[in-house]
Design an enzyme around this catalytic site. Structure first.
Site, PDB file in Angstrom:
ATOM      1  N   ARG A 183     128.698  23.033  61.311  1.00 31.60           N
ATOM      2  CA  ARG A 183     128.627  23.008  62.174  1.00 31.60           C
ATOM      3  C   ARG A 183     127.339  24.645  62.647  1.00 31.60           C
ATOM      4  O   ARG A 183     126.960  25.511  61.570  1.00 31.60           O
ATOM      5  CB  ARG A 183     129.739  23.598  62.661  1.00 31.60           C
ATOM      6  CG  ARG A 183     130.730  23.210  62.715  1.00 31.60           C
ATOM      7  CD  ARG A 183     132.467  24.276  62.320  1.00 31.60           C
ATOM      8  NE  ARG A 183     133.569  23.037  62.159  1.00 31.60           N
ATOM      9  CZ  ARG A 183     134.941  23.598  61.124  1.00 31.60           C
ATOM     10  NH1 ARG A 183     134.905  24.921  61.301  1.00 31.60           N
ATOM     11  NH2 ARG A 183     135.565  22.743  61.183  1.00 31.60           N
ATOM     12  N   HIS A 199     130.788  24.600  56.801  1.00 28.20           N
ATOM     13  CA  HIS A 199     130.138  23.727  58.037  1.00 28.20           C
ATOM     14  C   HIS A 199     129.348  24.089  58.106  1.00 28.20           C
ATOM     15  O   HIS A 199     128.272  23.601  58.713  1.00 28.20           O
ATOM     16  CB  HIS A 199     131.434  23.756  58.956  1.00 28.20           C
ATOM     17  CG  HIS A 199     132.998  22.855  58.440  1.00 28.20           C
ATOM     18  ND1 HIS A 199     132.532  21.639  59.072  1.00 28.20           N
ATOM     19  CD2 HIS A 199     133.977  23.413  58.386  1.00 28.20           C
ATOM     20  CE1 HIS A 199     133.823  20.779  58.086  1.00 28.20           C
ATOM     21  NE2 HIS A 199     134.568  21.960  58.172  1.00 28.20           N
ATOM     22  N   ASP A 206     135.054  16.996  57.452  1.00 29.35           N
ATOM     23  CA  ASP A 206     137.073  17.235  57.313  1.00 29.35           C
ATOM     24  C   ASP A 206     137.257  15.859  57.910  1.00 29.35           C
ATOM     25  O   ASP A 206     136.196  14.503  58.730  1.00 29.35           O
ATOM     26  CB  ASP A 206     136.398  17.933  59.012  1.00 29.35           C
ATOM     27  CG  ASP A 206     136.459  19.231  58.765  1.00 29.35           C
ATOM     28  OD1 ASP A 206     136.818  19.296  58.031  1.00 29.35           O
ATOM     29  OD2 ASP A 206     136.107  19.959  59.694  1.00 29.35           O
ATOM     30  N   TYR A 234     147.661  23.636  52.927  1.00 31.10           N
ATOM     31  CA  TYR A 234     147.106  24.420  53.229  1.00 31.10           C
ATOM     32  C   TYR A 234     146.767  25.483  54.546  1.00 31.10           C
ATOM     33  O   TYR A 234     146.943  24.189  55.851  1.00 31.10           O
ATOM     34  CB  TYR A 234     145.337  24.727  52.814  1.00 31.10           C
ATOM     35  CG  TYR A 234     144.446  25.309  52.798  1.00 31.10           C
ATOM     36  CD1 TYR A 234     144.031  26.987  51.723  1.00 31.10           C
ATOM     37  CD2 TYR A 234     143.453  25.947  54.028  1.00 31.10           C
ATOM     38  CE1 TYR A 234     143.736  27.961  52.062  1.00 31.10           C
ATOM     39  CE2 TYR A 234     142.492  26.675  53.399  1.00 31.10           C
ATOM     40  CZ  TYR A 234     143.029  27.904  52.573  1.00 31.10           C
ATOM     41  OH  TYR A 234     142.131  29.180  53.005  1.00 31.10           O
ATOM     42  N   HIS A 237     145.851  23.230  58.077  1.00 28.87           N
ATOM     43  CA  HIS A 237     145.291  21.395  57.043  1.00 28.87           C
ATOM     44  C   HIS A 237     146.154  20.055  57.407  1.00 28.87           C
ATOM     45  O   HIS A 237     146.060  19.653  56.298  1.00 28.87           O
ATOM     46  CB  HIS A 237     144.032  21.716  55.728  1.00 28.87           C
ATOM     47  CG  HIS A 237     142.827  22.577  56.402  1.00 28.87           C
ATOM     48  ND1 HIS A 237     142.844  23.805  56.471  1.00 28.87           N
ATOM     49  CD2 HIS A 237     141.709  22.124  55.917  1.00 28.87           C
ATOM     50  CE1 HIS A 237     141.716  24.185  56.664  1.00 28.87           C
ATOM     51  NE2 HIS A 237     141.245  23.536  56.296  1.00 28.87           N
ATOM     52  N   ASP A 239     146.505  18.489  59.247  1.00 25.77           N
ATOM     53  CA  ASP A 239     145.950  17.672  60.197  1.00 25.77           C
ATOM     54  C   ASP A 239     144.626  16.259  59.909  1.00 25.77           C
ATOM     55  O   ASP A 239     144.213  15.487  60.629  1.00 25.77           O
ATOM     56  CB  ASP A 239     146.176  17.406  61.583  1.00 25.77           C
ATOM     57  CG  ASP A 239     144.832  18.369  62.055  1.00 25.77           C
ATOM     58  OD1 ASP A 239     144.747  19.038  60.708  1.00 25.77           O
ATOM     59  OD2 ASP A 239     144.817  18.601  63.243  1.00 25.77           O
ATOM     60  N   HIS A 240     144.123  17.312  58.217  1.00 23.90           N
ATOM     61  CA  HIS A 240     143.237  16.333  57.795  1.00 23.90           C
ATOM     62  C   HIS A 240     142.462  16.902  56.286  1.00 23.90           C
ATOM     63  O   HIS A 240     143.244  18.203  56.148  1.00 23.90           O
ATOM     64  CB  HIS A 240     141.764  17.009  58.429  1.00 23.90           C
ATOM     65  CG  HIS A 240     141.018  18.030  58.508  1.00 23.90           C
ATOM     66  ND1 HIS A 240     141.937  18.768  59.501  1.00 23.90           N
ATOM     67  CD2 HIS A 240     140.459  19.330  58.270  1.00 23.90           C
ATOM     68  CE1 HIS A 240     141.408  20.804  59.211  1.00 23.90           C
ATOM     69  NE2 HIS A 240     140.142  19.943  58.299  1.00 23.90           N
ATOM     70  N   HIS A 242     139.622  19.285  54.604  1.00 18.35           N
ATOM     71  CA  HIS A 242     138.391  19.459  54.473  1.00 18.35           C
ATOM     72  C   HIS A 242     137.621  19.275  53.046  1.00 18.35           C
ATOM     73  O   HIS A 242     138.486  19.510  51.575  1.00 18.35           O
ATOM     74  CB  HIS A 242     138.410  21.045  54.578  1.00 18.35           C
ATOM     75  CG  HIS A 242     137.339  21.663  54.444  1.00 18.35           C
ATOM     76  ND1 HIS A 242     136.761  21.866  55.305  1.00 18.35           N
ATOM     77  CD2 HIS A 242     136.960  21.820  53.167  1.00 18.35           C
ATOM     78  CE1 HIS A 242     136.052  22.699  55.044  1.00 18.35           C
ATOM     79  NE2 HIS A 242     135.309  23.208  53.639  1.00 18.35           N
TER      80      HIS A 242
HETATM   81 ZN   LIG Z   1     136.945  21.835  57.208  1.00 17.08          ZN
END
Ligand SMILES: [Zn+2]
Length: 258
Positions: A183, A199, A206, A234, A237, A239-240, A242
């Protein structure tokens, strides 16, 4: 008189013919069809990077650095190897783990069998076959605007992909969904990312829903060079998962026992 690289290519080609199930008759008749097929395979490997000789502990230089990128996912639990072009004990251990993972003779010395396996695993742009730069950057097209140069961000993402490839293989070669990676500072702000999010360095990915489950991904990531792992339990987080490289370690996925 043939140059050394050509000799190496021919040796590789002969090995490829044998690996493809060629008989002794096929190796004795290099002008037959199987040989030309193998020639095409070697050309594909060349499109990314071709090693010219065996590498072992004590070797150094760009060939070692290229190797370290490919075995970055095999540092041992909780570790990360340096991508510095110096083949030391940690690189030897990573090469040994890579070889074991693919059923090769595990001696920690990178020779034709190891390189041929890497050629099978990489695309022409040097990414591992199951991951792409596009997946690792859903922010912009040129990797600009992060906390490091575009070239560094892209190079970091390449290492991240090889770590993911190692993890994918260890988890049964089932697809891993990547919902984003690099990002720019503005992309990071737009999604409410942390002020110093990895990122923005190209180190992070992710991982989305898949057959492994978020906890399975977080648990496996500990073995493949990820120094930052954030997963279920955490904040933000659930739903994914990292995962990221970079210095320092921070792992937190309380719902997964991490
Ligand atoms: Zn991330």
């Amino acid at each position: 008189m043939r140059s050394r690289p050509i000799g190496f290519l021919l040796a590789t080609l002969a090995g490829a013919v044998l690996a493809l199930g060629g008989t002794s008759a096929a190796s004795a008749s290099p002008s037959t069809a199987p040989a030309s097929t193998a020639s095409g395979d070697v050309g594909t490997a060349d499109a990314c990077y071709t090693w010219g000789g065996t590498l072992r502990e004590g070797s150094s230089g760009e060939a070692v650095r290229q190797l370290q990128i490919r075995v970055a996912g095999y540092p041992g639990t909780g570790n990360q190897i340096a991508i510095d072009g110096a083949f030391g004990p940690a690189t030897r251990a990573a090469v040994t783990r890579f070889q074991s993972a693919y059923g090769l003779a595990a001696d920690g010395i990178a020779g034709p069998a190891t390189f041929n396996k890497i050629y099978q695993l990489q695309d022409n742009d040097c990414t591992p076959v199951n991951f792409t730069y596009a997946e690792l950057n859903r922010c912009n097209s040129d990797w600009s605007g992060g906390k490091v140069s575009a070239a560094t961000a892209r190079a970091n993402a390449l290492v991240t992909m090889w770590k993911l490839q190692a993890m994918r293989h260890a988890m049964g070669d089932r697809p891993i969904t990547v919902n984003g990676g690099f990002r720019s500072v503005s992309c990071n702000s737009a999604v409410g990312g942390a002020a110093n999010s990895r990122h923005m360095y190209g180190h992070a990915a992710d991982l989305g829903a898949g057959p492994q489950g978020f906890c399975g991904l977080a648990q496996a990531a500990r073995n493949h060079g990820f120094t930052e792992i954030l997963g279920p339990g955490y904040p933000g987080h659930n739903d994914h998962t990292h995962v990221a490289g970079g210095s320092g370690r921070f792992w937190s996925a309380p719902s997964c026992g991490i």
